[in-house]
Design a protein around this motif. Structure first.
Motif, PDB file in Angstrom:
ATOM      1  N   PRO A 290      31.796 -68.093 -67.648  1.00 25.00           N
ATOM      2  CA  PRO A 290      31.828 -69.513 -68.430  1.00 25.00           C
ATOM      3  C   PRO A 290      31.514 -69.099 -69.821  1.00 25.00           C
ATOM      4  O   PRO A 290      31.969 -69.869 -70.683  1.00 25.00           O
ATOM      5  N   GLU A 291      30.550 -68.038 -70.123  1.00 25.29           N
ATOM      6  CA  GLU A 291      30.079 -67.717 -71.627  1.00 25.29           C
ATOM      7  C   GLU A 291      31.113 -67.270 -72.243  1.00 25.29           C
ATOM      8  O   GLU A 291      31.268 -67.467 -73.318  1.00 25.29           O
ATOM      9  N   LEU A 292      31.844 -66.355 -71.627  1.00 22.42           N
ATOM     10  CA  LEU A 292      32.967 -65.580 -72.438  1.00 22.42           C
ATOM     11  C   LEU A 292      33.924 -66.791 -72.733  1.00 22.42           C
ATOM     12  O   LEU A 292      34.871 -66.859 -73.714  1.00 22.42           O
ATOM     13  N   GLU A 293      34.327 -67.671 -71.796  1.00 18.90           N
ATOM     14  CA  GLU A 293      35.165 -68.648 -72.010  1.00 18.90           C
ATOM     15  C   GLU A 293      34.926 -69.621 -73.030  1.00 18.90           C
ATOM     16  O   GLU A 293      35.523 -69.946 -73.861  1.00 18.90           O
ATOM     17  N   ASP A 294      33.579 -69.875 -73.227  1.00 18.06           N
ATOM     18  CA  ASP A 294      32.988 -71.097 -74.079  1.00 18.06           C
ATOM     19  C   ASP A 294      33.212 -70.065 -75.397  1.00 18.06           C
ATOM     20  O   ASP A 294      33.516 -70.732 -76.564  1.00 18.06           O
ATOM     21  N   GLU A 295      32.940 -68.681 -75.686  1.00 13.33           N
ATOM     22  CA  GLU A 295      32.966 -67.986 -76.776  1.00 13.33           C
ATOM     23  C   GLU A 295      34.713 -68.069 -77.550  1.00 13.33           C
ATOM     24  O   GLU A 295      34.718 -68.174 -78.597  1.00 13.33           O
ATOM     25  N   ALA A 296      35.326 -67.996 -76.338  1.00 15.53           N
ATOM     26  CA  ALA A 296      36.888 -67.849 -76.443  1.00 15.53           C
ATOM     27  C   ALA A 296      37.192 -69.493 -77.338  1.00 15.53           C
ATOM     28  O   ALA A 296      37.855 -69.443 -78.382  1.00 15.53           O
ATOM     29  N   ARG A 297      36.630 -70.437 -76.618  1.00 11.46           N
ATOM     30  CA  ARG A 297      36.948 -71.600 -77.180  1.00 11.46           C
ATOM     31  C   ARG A 297      36.338 -72.064 -78.706  1.00 11.46           C
ATOM     32  O   ARG A 297      37.028 -72.664 -79.353  1.00 11.46           O
ATOM     33  N   ARG A 298      35.377 -71.432 -78.806  1.00 12.30           N
ATOM     34  CA  ARG A 298      34.471 -71.600 -80.056  1.00 12.30           C
ATOM     35  C   ARG A 298      35.381 -71.088 -81.225  1.00 12.30           C
ATOM     36  O   ARG A 298      35.543 -71.136 -82.327  1.00 12.30           O
TER      37      ARG A 298
ATOM     38  N   ALA B 259      39.628 -64.924 -80.118  1.00 18.64           N
ATOM     39  CA  ALA B 259      39.550 -65.773 -78.798  1.00 18.64           C
ATOM     40  C   ALA B 259      40.456 -64.901 -77.748  1.00 18.64           C
ATOM     41  O   ALA B 259      40.006 -64.858 -76.546  1.00 18.64           O
ATOM     42  N   ARG B 260      41.353 -64.267 -78.141  1.00 19.69           N
ATOM     43  CA  ARG B 260      41.964 -63.600 -77.422  1.00 19.69           C
ATOM     44  C   ARG B 260      41.399 -62.195 -76.835  1.00 19.69           C
ATOM     45  O   ARG B 260      41.343 -61.855 -75.791  1.00 19.69           O
ATOM     46  N   HIS B 261      40.689 -61.535 -77.846  1.00 18.94           N
ATOM     47  CA  HIS B 261      39.850 -60.492 -77.370  1.00 18.94           C
ATOM     48  C   HIS B 261      38.747 -60.916 -76.330  1.00 18.94           C
ATOM     49  O   HIS B 261      38.299 -60.266 -75.496  1.00 18.94           O
ATOM     50  N   THR B 262      38.169 -62.041 -76.508  1.00 15.66           N
ATOM     51  CA  THR B 262      37.114 -62.492 -75.717  1.00 15.66           C
ATOM     52  C   THR B 262      37.645 -62.858 -74.249  1.00 15.66           C
ATOM     53  O   THR B 262      37.015 -62.431 -73.262  1.00 15.66           O
ATOM     54  N   LEU B 263      38.809 -63.373 -74.308  1.00 16.10           N
ATOM     55  CA  LEU B 263      39.416 -63.611 -73.028  1.00 16.10           C
ATOM     56  C   LEU B 263      39.972 -62.185 -72.214  1.00 16.10           C
ATOM     57  O   LEU B 263      39.908 -62.301 -71.131  1.00 16.10           O
ATOM     58  N   GLU B 264      40.229 -61.293 -73.062  1.00 14.05           N
ATOM     59  CA  GLU B 264      40.458 -60.175 -72.399  1.00 14.05           C
ATOM     60  C   GLU B 264      39.057 -59.386 -71.749  1.00 14.05           C
ATOM     61  O   GLU B 264      39.206 -58.828 -70.651  1.00 14.05           O
ATOM     62  N   ARG B 265      37.951 -59.425 -72.423  1.00 14.48           N
ATOM     63  CA  ARG B 265      36.946 -59.196 -71.851  1.00 14.48           C
ATOM     64  C   ARG B 265      36.520 -59.968 -70.790  1.00 14.48           C
ATOM     65  O   ARG B 265      35.936 -59.510 -69.704  1.00 14.48           O
ATOM     66  N   ARG B 266      36.884 -61.258 -70.749  1.00 10.68           N
ATOM     67  CA  ARG B 266      36.626 -62.059 -69.576  1.00 10.68           C
ATOM     68  C   ARG B 266      37.531 -61.969 -68.415  1.00 10.68           C
ATOM     69  O   ARG B 266      37.006 -61.719 -67.368  1.00 10.68           O
ATOM     70  N   GLN B 267      38.672 -61.172 -68.652  1.00  7.34           N
ATOM     71  CA  GLN B 267      39.432 -60.948 -67.550  1.00  7.34           C
ATOM     72  C   GLN B 267      38.906 -59.738 -67.036  1.00  7.34           C
ATOM     73  O   GLN B 267      38.993 -59.329 -65.747  1.00  7.34           O
ATOM     74  N   ILE B 268      38.461 -58.767 -67.764  1.00  5.22           N
ATOM     75  CA  ILE B 268      37.821 -57.373 -67.236  1.00  5.22           C
ATOM     76  C   ILE B 268      36.387 -57.884 -66.385  1.00  5.22           C
ATOM     77  O   ILE B 268      36.377 -57.315 -65.335  1.00  5.22           O
ATOM     78  N   VAL B 269      35.868 -58.648 -66.871  1.00  3.13           N
ATOM     79  CA  VAL B 269      34.772 -59.261 -66.272  1.00  3.13           C
ATOM     80  C   VAL B 269      35.023 -59.877 -64.730  1.00  3.13           C
ATOM     81  O   VAL B 269      34.419 -59.502 -63.576  1.00  3.13           O
TER      82      VAL B 269
END
Length: 208
Positions: free
Chosen positions: A61-69, A79-89
């Motif tokens: 959820p932290e990464l999702e919030d970062e992408a939203r911001r 945001a895309r890069h952050t969501l890619e990191r979220r996908q890896i996590v």
């Protein structure tokens, strides 16, 4: 096979079942110790996995919030890069969840094996105690049999002496009976002599 060899083999001590097989009491700490060490290692690994999965679940959820911001400030690329990191996590979390499930299953399997092994060792120990008790009883029976056999041999050796003693006693009894008969005959003969003597004395007293 000669008689002497046969008797030697018969009288030879039987193998002690208490030493014929491995001692279950000495094997117990080795076998159970190995399983318990494995269980301890699995428990430690599970703790690490649980801590890691808890951290990853918190990161999602932290990464999702970062992408939203990032989207709010017009940083779609960030945001895309952050969501890619979220996908890896999320992928790592799925992998760790699988490993954690396997660790739970392995711990359960080893716990069952530990319980089964402990039960089998207890059964073996009980059987060893029973064998030891039977061995002790058998040893006592052998010693009693050997003692009785020795007594039988002694009695057999005494049989001729007892027979000779009985013959001697019977001979003494026969001599005593013979002497008694002689004494009885001697008494009867003395009475006859006295009677004859009286008869003669009467004849002499009546003659001129």
């Amino acid at each position: 096979m000669g008689l002497g060899r046969l008797l030697s083999e018969f009288m030879a001590p039987a193998p002690d079942p208490r030493t014929a097989y491995p001692d279950a009491a000495s094997l117990e700490p080795q076998l159970l110790g190995t399983i318990r060490t494995a269980l301890a290692n699995i428990a430690s690994s599970r703790q690490d996995l649980e801590a890691r999965t808890a951290h990853l679940r918190q990161r999602l959820p932290e990464l999702e919030d970062e992408a939203r911001r990032a989207l709010r400030v017009g940083r779609r690329d960030l945001a895309r890069h952050t969501l890619e990191r979220r996908q890896i996590v999320a992928g790592e979390l799925a992998l760790l969840d699988g490993q954690l499930r396997e660790a739970h299953l392995e711990a359960a399997r080893l716990t069952a094996v530990e319980q089964q092994l402990a039960a089998r060792i207890d059964a073996i120990l009980a059987r060893e105690r029973m064998i030891e008790a039977r061995q002790s009883v058998a040893e006592i029976q052998v010693r009693v049999g050997e003692t009785l056999a020795g007594i039988s041999v002694d009695l057999t050796a005494l049989a001729p002496e007892l027979a000779r003693a009985e013959e001697h006693a019977e001979a003494l009894e026969a001599r005593a009976v013979a002497i008694d008969r002689m004494l009885d005959l001697g008494t009867l003969g003395a009475e006859e002599v006295d009677a004859k003597l009286a008869e003669l004395e009467g004849e002499l007293s009546g003659s001129p």
